[in-house]
Enzyme design. Structure first.
Site, mmCIF file in Angstrom:
data_model
loop_
_atom_site.group_PDB
_atom_site.id
_atom_site.type_symbol
_atom_site.label_atom_id
_atom_site.label_comp_id
_atom_site.label_asym_id
_atom_site.label_seq_id
_atom_site.Cartn_x
_atom_site.Cartn_y
_atom_site.Cartn_z
ATOM 1 N N ASP A 10 -0.637 14.461 -6.070
ATOM 2 C CA ASP A 10 -1.374 15.484 -6.817
ATOM 3 C C ASP A 10 -2.805 14.990 -7.015
ATOM 4 O O ASP A 10 -3.024 13.924 -7.595
ATOM 5 C CB ASP A 10 -0.689 15.720 -8.176
ATOM 6 C CG ASP A 10 -1.326 16.853 -8.977
ATOM 7 O OD1 ASP A 10 -2.302 17.468 -8.501
ATOM 8 O OD2 ASP A 10 -0.831 17.134 -10.092
ATOM 9 N N GLY B 30 4.313 20.375 -15.413
ATOM 10 C CA GLY B 30 4.363 19.895 -16.799
ATOM 11 C C GLY B 30 2.973 19.662 -17.359
ATOM 12 O O GLY B 30 1.998 19.516 -16.625
ATOM 13 N N LYS C 290 3.310 26.704 -14.262
ATOM 14 C CA LYS C 290 3.278 26.171 -15.620
ATOM 15 C C LYS C 290 3.145 27.352 -16.557
ATOM 16 O O LYS C 290 2.225 28.175 -16.390
ATOM 17 C CB LYS C 290 2.074 25.240 -15.823
ATOM 18 C CG LYS C 290 2.159 23.936 -15.052
ATOM 19 C CD LYS C 290 1.001 23.003 -15.402
ATOM 20 C CE LYS C 290 1.051 21.770 -14.513
ATOM 21 N NZ LYS C 290 -0.095 20.869 -14.742
ATOM 22 N N GLU D 156 -0.514 18.443 -3.783
ATOM 23 C CA GLU D 156 -0.786 19.394 -4.877
ATOM 24 C C GLU D 156 -2.276 19.462 -5.190
ATOM 25 O O GLU D 156 -2.933 18.431 -5.366
ATOM 26 C CB GLU D 156 0.009 18.941 -6.111
ATOM 27 C CG GLU D 156 -0.092 19.889 -7.299
ATOM 28 C CD GLU D 156 0.812 19.458 -8.461
ATOM 29 O OE1 GLU D 156 1.722 18.627 -8.261
ATOM 30 O OE2 GLU D 156 0.588 19.951 -9.569
ATOM 31 N N LYS E 138 -0.357 10.519 -8.651
ATOM 32 C CA LYS E 138 -1.703 11.070 -8.740
ATOM 33 C C LYS E 138 -2.609 10.311 -7.773
ATOM 34 O O LYS E 138 -2.514 9.082 -7.657
ATOM 35 C CB LYS E 138 -2.224 10.899 -10.169
ATOM 36 C CG LYS E 138 -1.439 11.697 -11.203
ATOM 37 C CD LYS E 138 -1.781 13.166 -11.129
ATOM 38 C CE LYS E 138 -1.113 13.954 -12.244
ATOM 39 N NZ LYS E 138 -1.434 15.390 -12.164
ATOM 40 N N ASP F 157 -1.667 24.419 -8.053
ATOM 41 C CA ASP F 157 -1.400 24.278 -9.493
ATOM 42 C C ASP F 157 -2.540 24.997 -10.223
ATOM 43 O O ASP F 157 -2.444 26.203 -10.496
ATOM 44 C CB ASP F 157 -1.319 22.767 -9.828
ATOM 45 C CG ASP F 157 -1.208 22.453 -11.314
ATOM 46 O OD1 ASP F 157 -1.294 23.366 -12.133
ATOM 47 O OD2 ASP F 157 -1.051 21.264 -11.670
ATOM 48 N N LYS G 269 6.105 12.090 -7.909
ATOM 49 C CA LYS G 269 4.761 12.590 -7.606
ATOM 50 C C LYS G 269 3.788 11.536 -8.095
ATOM 51 O O LYS G 269 3.933 11.024 -9.209
ATOM 52 C CB LYS G 269 4.577 13.920 -8.335
ATOM 53 C CG LYS G 269 3.169 14.317 -8.680
ATOM 54 C CD LYS G 269 3.156 15.757 -9.156
ATOM 55 C CE LYS G 269 2.207 15.971 -10.305
ATOM 56 N NZ LYS G 269 2.256 17.350 -10.825
ATOM 57 N N SER H 16 6.236 12.590 -12.708
ATOM 58 C CA SER H 16 4.848 12.516 -12.276
ATOM 59 C C SER H 16 4.312 11.166 -12.752
ATOM 60 O O SER H 16 4.388 10.850 -13.939
ATOM 61 C CB SER H 16 4.072 13.665 -12.923
ATOM 62 O OG SER H 16 2.705 13.554 -12.635
HETATM 63 O O1 OSB Z 1 4.899 15.088 -16.662
HETATM 64 C C1 OSB Z 1 4.214 16.086 -16.816
HETATM 65 O O2 OSB Z 1 4.296 16.787 -17.835
HETATM 66 C C2 OSB Z 1 3.257 16.490 -15.727
HETATM 67 C C3 OSB Z 1 2.179 15.504 -15.536
HETATM 68 C C4 OSB Z 1 1.076 16.022 -14.646
HETATM 69 O O3 OSB Z 1 1.177 15.848 -13.462
HETATM 70 C C5 OSB Z 1 -0.081 16.590 -15.281
HETATM 71 C C6 OSB Z 1 -0.387 16.133 -16.540
HETATM 72 C C7 OSB Z 1 -1.515 16.555 -17.196
HETATM 73 C C8 OSB Z 1 -2.325 17.479 -16.606
HETATM 74 C C9 OSB Z 1 -2.042 17.976 -15.350
HETATM 75 C C10 OSB Z 1 -0.906 17.554 -14.681
HETATM 76 C C11 OSB Z 1 -0.648 18.191 -13.351
HETATM 77 O O4 OSB Z 1 0.462 18.572 -12.998
HETATM 78 O O5 OSB Z 1 -1.600 18.387 -12.621
HETATM 79 MG MG MG Z 2 -0.949 19.283 -10.872
#
Ligand code: OSB
Ligand code: MG
Length: 368
Positions: free
Chosen positions: A189, A291, A263, A214, A164, A239, A162, A136
């Site tokens: 995401d 994650g 998660k 996402e 953001k 999510d 992925k 991510s």
């Molecule tokens: O690498 C990771 O642990 C996931 C990173 C990530 O996308 C995320 C990190 C912090 C809060 C929310 C998210 C998410 O998946 O939305």
């Molecule tokens: Mg997410």
């Protein structure tokens, strides 16, 4: 088993780089580690994944500690527990607070796996020997930096990326990535940054062959997600909207998504995560493991869960060195050619690195 002692440690992990999302930027990851001891001396580990501020969900590091100290630990200490599935029943009088519940439930699963002489993956019913993982990528200062970051991850073997997005930082970003790496398995995401008023932008994203989008809309809005899914062909992945089995059941019934990110912390533990996995499997909804910038203990739990058969899509569980200079487990989580080998040793299959843990500990409390 009967828990006779629980130690909660507040630790702070320095991150190699800040992680930026539509809701804010994380510079260092603070978290709680749970060390639970059963009366026969078996020790299980869990990790509370809540951030210090309530942007992702309503929980924070302090609320998880409050819930653990004042409610959850008193419920579990000295109680006979036959199977970890009983923990969620014992916690059923406490509303929500999923990350707090999951942290201690994870430690109970670890003890259970050790006492039944099997890996945590096997105890959960997982059969995969290796799992495919992606990364991510947070919001970057420029498209050039973003592309360099992505290319570096691809060189390390990660097979899915992925990125953001947030309003004003979406279609252009995806277009830039697609024009440089046309066949990249790519997803975005939004962490709830859009509403149906942004339908135009979300429909433009539909043209870029994304694996999924996402959580584009509000955390509590599976109705609008269903409306949106009717208007775009790219699968929506939920999510934040899925905090328990019932949320997943309703979202599937409404057609709010084509994919679910599971998660462990967000859904209140491994037992609930497994139930959601099974429900999705029955309904042909592929899942993957999300994650929370976990340290090694949380990462180990994610790997065990991902060994279940319907974790078809690569998850966000990157290798330890993706975020950390030094992880809190030994050995660290290694990614080779985009895969992590699921440990076969009993329990979580990694040992806590006490030297590193002690060094990173800000405070600690023992409950008996
Ligand atoms: O690498 C990771 O642990 C996931 C990173 C990530 O996308 C995320 C990190 C912090 C809060 C929310 C998210 C998410 O998946 O939305
Ligand atoms: Mg997410």
């Amino acid at each position: 088993m009967k828990l006779k002692e629980i130690i909660v440690r507040h630790i702070k992990m320095p991150m190699k780089a800040p992680f930026a999302t539509s809701f804010g930027t994380i510079h260092d990851k603070e978290l709680l580690l749970i060390e639970a001891k059963d009366q026969s001396g078996t020790i299980g580990w869990g990790e509370a994944v809540a951030f210090v501020a309530p942007w992702y969900t309503e929980e924070t590091l302090k609320t998880t500690w409050h819930m653990l100290e004042d409610f959850l630990i008193p419920i579990l200490l000295h109680k006979e527990i036959g199977h970890p599935d009983e923990v969620s029943t014992l916690f059923s009088s406490i509303r929500r607070n999923c990350m707090a519940k999951a942290s201690i439930e994870g430690a109970v699963w670890d003890i259970y796996a050790q006492q039944t002489n099997q890996s945590l993956a096997r105890a959960l019913g997982g059969k995969k020997e290796r799992i495919e993982v992606g990364v991510s990528v947070g919001i970057q200062p420029s498209k050039e930096v973003l592309l360099t970051v992505i290319q570096n991850h691809l060189k390390k073997g990660y097979k899915r990326v992925k990125v953001k997005i947030k309003p004003g930082h979406d279609v252009e970003v995806v277009r830039a990535i697609r024009s440089e790496i046309p066949d990249l398995p790519l997803m975005v995401d939004a962490n709830s940054a859009y509403s149906l008023n942004d339908l135009d932008v979300l429909q433009q994203l539909d043209a870029y062959n994304l694996l999924m989008i996402e959580q584009p809309l509000a955390v509590d809005d599976i109705v609008d997600h269903a409306k949106l899914q009717g208007k775009i062909t790219t699968p929506i992945c939920l999510d934040e909207s899925i905090a328990c089995y019932e949320d997943a059941r309703k979202a599937i019934e409404l057609g709010s998504c084509g994919v679910i990110n599971i998660k462990i912390g967000r859904v209140g533990g491994l037992t609930e995560a497994k139930r959601i996995h099974d429900l999705c499997k029955e309904n042909n909804i592929p899942v993957w493991c999300g994650g929370m910038l976990e340290a090694g203990i949380g990462r180990a739990h994610n790997i065990a869960l991902t060994s279940l058969s319907n974790f078809i899509l690569p998850g966000d569980t990157a290798g330890s060195s993706h975020y950390w200079y030094e992880d809190i487990i030994f050995p660290e989580v290694i990614v080779e050619d985009g895969y992590i080998s699921v440990p076969q040793a009993i329990g979580i299959g990694y040992s806590p690195n006490m030297k590193v843990i002690e060094k990173l500990t800000l405070s600690k409390k023992v409950y008996q």
